[in-house]
Write an enzyme that holds these catalytic residues in place. Structure first.
Site, mmCIF file in Angstrom:
data_model
loop_
_atom_site.group_PDB
_atom_site.id
_atom_site.type_symbol
_atom_site.label_atom_id
_atom_site.label_comp_id
_atom_site.label_asym_id
_atom_site.label_seq_id
_atom_site.Cartn_x
_atom_site.Cartn_y
_atom_site.Cartn_z
ATOM 1 N N GLY A 512 0.014 -7.765 0.227
ATOM 2 C CA GLY A 512 -0.628 -8.990 -0.236
ATOM 3 C C GLY A 512 -0.382 -9.229 -1.702
ATOM 4 O O GLY A 512 -0.103 -8.301 -2.468
ATOM 5 N N GLY A 514 -1.853 -11.999 -4.960
ATOM 6 C CA GLY A 514 -2.712 -13.112 -5.363
ATOM 7 C C GLY A 514 -2.883 -13.139 -6.857
ATOM 8 O O GLY A 514 -2.271 -12.366 -7.597
ATOM 9 N N GLY A 517 -3.951 -9.852 -8.418
ATOM 10 C CA GLY A 517 -2.937 -8.821 -8.526
ATOM 11 C C GLY A 517 -2.288 -8.588 -7.174
ATOM 12 O O GLY A 517 -2.107 -9.514 -6.390
ATOM 13 N N LYS A 533 -6.504 -2.803 -3.982
ATOM 14 C CA LYS A 533 -6.298 -3.990 -4.801
ATOM 15 C C LYS A 533 -6.004 -3.522 -6.219
ATOM 16 O O LYS A 533 -6.826 -2.875 -6.848
ATOM 17 C CB LYS A 533 -7.541 -4.880 -4.785
ATOM 18 C CG LYS A 533 -7.775 -5.585 -3.475
ATOM 19 C CD LYS A 533 -9.079 -6.368 -3.472
ATOM 20 C CE LYS A 533 -9.061 -7.512 -4.434
ATOM 21 N NZ LYS A 533 -10.260 -8.373 -4.307
ATOM 22 N N ASP A 630 -16.784 -18.138 -2.105
ATOM 23 C CA ASP A 630 -15.381 -18.307 -1.727
ATOM 24 C C ASP A 630 -15.158 -17.917 -0.269
ATOM 25 O O ASP A 630 -14.208 -17.201 0.055
ATOM 26 C CB ASP A 630 -14.485 -17.485 -2.653
ATOM 27 C CG ASP A 630 -13.037 -17.975 -2.634
ATOM 28 O OD1 ASP A 630 -12.817 -19.142 -2.249
ATOM 29 O OD2 ASP A 630 -12.135 -17.207 -3.002
#
Length: 840
Positions: A512, A514, A517, A533, A630
């Protein structure tokens, strides 16, 4: 004869093992029991000391010994015969009858029902009477407590309805009839817990501040506190809810016959019960032990009272003999208020002042004033002749006292600062105090000069190693900040462990990307798969998001929330470590033409319900009150069984005390999911999440993405099309046609209506999450939604003033690079003036 033995066997089975529910045709009699589905609780008849002459009907823990009774129906009227039955009447009530068919106890008056009711014992220990047709609760034991609170139960007050829910002690350990002690929540702002002996206060918790009661320092002041308070000042209601203690199978609160309010816990079986909290713990905790203006120095073994500074005992003889109840009086009367009318400096110098005392359980009879900050609180109290003391507490505000200060306790630590009004002469400092102050100031100046010299020396001598020093300082600052927060229960991973798990952050393990990071998949030495992450070193806002998520999600635990395993801070590296979700995020299934076939309607409904329960935990059931800000498909992760897990708490915000909304000058979020009031004014609340959840529901039903969907010549967006579909067909044609089947018609139509209720323009019109969960899990009638008024115009992309650095969207665990690039463009950090609305 065979039939006779078969019937006898059935009777024995029912008597021994209980049955699923009590109905009009299936009453519960003596020697029969009713168990909760998970076997934690049991309900039936019992007696004390093997006496069959006094039978009570109640609930107890089934798996823990010694047995503890948590609720008794007929506590004032035991059954004195060997025959009794609890029946469900056709008018919607529970009735306990003796052998003469006389009513021993009843749940209440008649209610309008479908005449089809059942009584069940839930896994929470709540005994409920349910209307079979509507699924609504006609009555529940949680709303009629005795001396015990179970997790998820609550005490409450409702001023407009003049009702309250309290605990009432037993007379003795073997007599459940009401005793002389009552426990409940008081309606002050903020509220406090009380135990009354008769009508007189016996014990007081102190006001609720953020996540704790000031007067109970023994209870964990972090978010592991098992108590939670929710107060609605506008509507005049308040709730004190008990949450399950972590790491223990069972727990409960009991108001004992001697007035002690105890929290007990057990790991189950024969381990017995352990006290987590006991109040009052010392005689200082008894209400008003030292009388007005008397300060009780708290100790478990001894009690010591002293008068506050500027006060003397009202009766020296009584005080010296240990009778402190009459308290203390002022030694010097207060001067009249001078305020701004004083014409001379001399007059101002003789006005009243304040003496500050630390580690205090704030006294009773406080009021919450409207002063904005600590200095305004001080000045406001000084100008008010009737203000006798004040205390300013961050995130709550200014407390003031206009009555005698009563029930003052000083702890060895914890507590708050209390400023007490005294005459000027009582505040005059001695020469010794002045010398100490001068010396302290001199020492501070000297230390500043020394530190400045050291800093200059380090700069000159080690200028070449500046980057390394800065890195160390940065790391220390992060760790110091974390040490000041509660991140207990998290593992600290060393950097080399993360590098080994990810093959030194190899591209093949990258899943992933974004604004925060990069996200990597890893495997620990024990085989555990993890997701990491990794904060981008150039992401300033990622830093803030990292800290927010670490501090917040470490305190949250729920089956529908992603689980944070730990973190790593080493040099410039900041990483969060999560459980790895093998099915990645919901959007990878929902918006893929092939993979969406793997989630049929039943599975989609389970996902909707799971997300709603995760939000319910955030809004109502956790130790915090959290607004996610979110919620979207890419932030819903799916485990191996396709259970949803809400993730990405970098934008989440916590509400405390009586706060129910907030606002911001910088609007963060994802276009299409943000509520109108948040996008337009920066105001966010629980209802902002409800709006996002409504959008998400409509996406799950339709399989269409809010940002890319348009229908017909008018290019209707998803909300407009959902409204049109509901108006014309009840929402049936909104369902993703690739998974449509005739068995899902009613549930789909119901979910579309719930989704539209959630996306109503006015926040006050939207249901809260508790109501949403009830709508999803019952057959109750739904209100009519209002037509969505304003929606984001996703077609006018050029009108959005976006900054390439202003996006924080992190599509966790997605391995589709093209999709990530697309998401990055459609998920900006939005300023309030960069949003277009269109009137639909």
């Amino acid at each position: 004869m065979a039939i006779f033995y078969f019937c006898l066997l059935l009777l024995t089975m029912f008597s021994s093992y209980g049955f699923a529910a009590i109905t009009t045709s299936n009453p519960l009699s003596i020697r029969q029991t009713l168990s909760s589905p998970d076997g934690s609780f049991e309900l039936g008849f019992f007696s004390f000391n093997s006496s069959q002459n006094h039978q009570y009907f109640g609930i107890w823990f089934k798996r823990v010994t010694p047995r503890v009774y948590v609720w008794v129906a007929n506590r004032e009227n035991p059954v004195t015969s060997l025959t009794a039955n609890l029946i469900v009447s056709r008018n919607g009530s529970l009735i306990l009858l003796d052998e003469k068919q006389d009513i021993v106890w009843s749940s209440g008056g008649e209610v309008l029902t479908s005449n089809e009711c059942r009584a069940q014992l839930l896994n929470t220990g709540n005994f409920v009477l349910i209307d079979n047709v509507t699924g609504t609760y006609l009555w529940e034991s949680f709303e009629h407590p005795g001396d015990t609170m179970l997790p998820q139960s609550s005490l409450m007050y409702d001023i407009p309805k003049n009702t309250r829910r309290v605990l009432t002690s037993w007379k003795s350990n073997t007599d459940p009839s009401p005793g002389e002690f009552v426990g409940g929540l008081s309606p002050e702002v903020p509220p406090q817990g009380f135990v009354w002996k008769g009508s007189s206060p016996y014990w007081r918790s102190g006001p609720w501040v953020e996540t704790r009661f000031i007067g109970i320092p023994e209870v964990d002041k972090t978010y592991a506190n098992p108590l939670a308070v929710d107060q609605d000042v506008v509507n005049g209601t308040g709730f004190l809810t008990f949450r399950a203690l972590r790491n223990f199978d069972v727990s409960y609160i009991k108001l004992t016959s001697d007035g002690s309010l105890d929290i007990l816990r057990s790991s189950g079986g024969t381990t017995g019960w352990i006290k987590y909290f006991e109040g009052p713990l010392s005689s200082c905790d008894l209400y008003g032990t030292c009388g007005p203006y008397g300060l009780c120095i708290r100790s478990i073994s001894t009690t010591t009272c002293k008068c506050l500074r500027g006060f003397v005992p009202k009766s020296d003889d009584e005080w010296n003999s240990g009778n402190w109840t009459r308290g203390c009086v002022r030694r010097t009367d207060l001067s009249s208020c001078q305020g701004n009318s004083s014409s001379t400096t001399q007059a101002k110098d003789r006005t009243d002042g304040f003496y500050r005392v630390a580690n205090i359980k704030l006294p009773d009879s406080y009021q919450l004033a409207s002063f904005g900050d600590a200095e305004q609180c001080h000045q406001g109290c000084l100008r008010n002749c009737s203000c006798l003391a004040f205390a300013y507490i961050n995130a709550i505000g200014c407390f003031v006292w206009n009555q005698d200060l009563l029930d003052l306790v000083q702890f060895s630590e914890e507590g708050e600062f209390l400023s007490i009004r005294l005459a000027h002469s009582e505040l005059a400092g001695s020469n010794r105090i002045k010398i100490i102050v001068v010396c302290a100031i001199s020492l501070c100046v000297f230390m500043i000069l020394v530190l400045a010299a050291i800093a200059c020396w380090r700069y000159r001598v080690k200028q070449n190693g500046k980057a390394h020093v800065d890195m160390e300082i940065s790391e220390d600052a992060w760790n110091n900040d974390l040490n000041s927060q509660d991140v207990s229960g998290l593992n600290y991973f060393k950097m080399h462990t993360i590098q080994t798990a990810t093959d030194n952050f190899s591209v093949s393990n990258k899943v992933g990307q974004g604004g925060f990071g990069t996200v990597y998949k890893g495997k620990l030495q024990d085989g555990t798969e993890i997701a990491i992450k990794r904060l981008s070193s150039s992401s300033g806002e990622g830093t803030e998001e990292f800290m927010n998520e670490l501090k917040l999600i470490s305190k949250l635990q729920h089956r529908n929330l992603v689980r944070l395993l730990g973190y790593c801070i080493e040099g410039e590296e900041k990483l969060l470590v999560y459980d790895f979700m093998v099915n990645k995020s919901l959007d990878t299934f929902l918006f893929d033409s092939k993979k969406k076939l793997e989630i049929d309607w039943p599975k989609r409904f389970d996902i909707i319900e799971g997300i709603s329960r995760g939000i319910l935990y955030l809004h109502r059931d956790s130790f915090l009150r959290v607004v996610h800000r979110d919620l979207k498909a890419s932030n819903i992760l799916l485990d191996e069984k396709m259970n949803p897990k809400i993730s990405d708490f970098g934008l989440a915000r916590m509400f405390q005390g009586t706060q129910n909304q907030d606002n911001t000058d910088r609007v963060f979020g994802t276009l299409g999911y943000m509520s109108p009031e948040y996008a337009w004014t920066g105001t966010f609340s629980e209802k902002s999440d409800i709006y996002s959840f409504g959008v998400l529901m409509l996406e799950i039903i339709s399989g269409k993405e809010i940002s890319s969907f348009s229908h017909g010549k008018e290019e209707k967006n998803l909300l407009a099309y959902a409204w049109e579909s509901w108006s014309e067909t009840g929402g049936l044609d909104l369902l993703d046609q690739d998974i449509a089947d005739s068995d899902s018609v009613e549930a789909v139509m119901r979910c579309v209506q719930i989704g539209l209720l959630c996306v109503q323009h006015q926040a006050m019109d939207r249901p809260n999450i508790k109501q949403v969960v009830s709508m999803l899990t019952s057959t109750m009638d739904l209100p009519e939604p209002k037509q969505p008024m304003f929606v984001f115009d996703m077609r006018d992309k050029d009108s959005l003033s976006l900054n390439s650095n202003d996006h924080i969207h992190t599509d966790l665990f997605s391995d589709d690079e093209n999709k990530q690039a697309h998401d990055k463009q459609k998920s900006p950090l939005l300023k309030s003036n960069s949003i277009n609305f269109c009137l639909d």
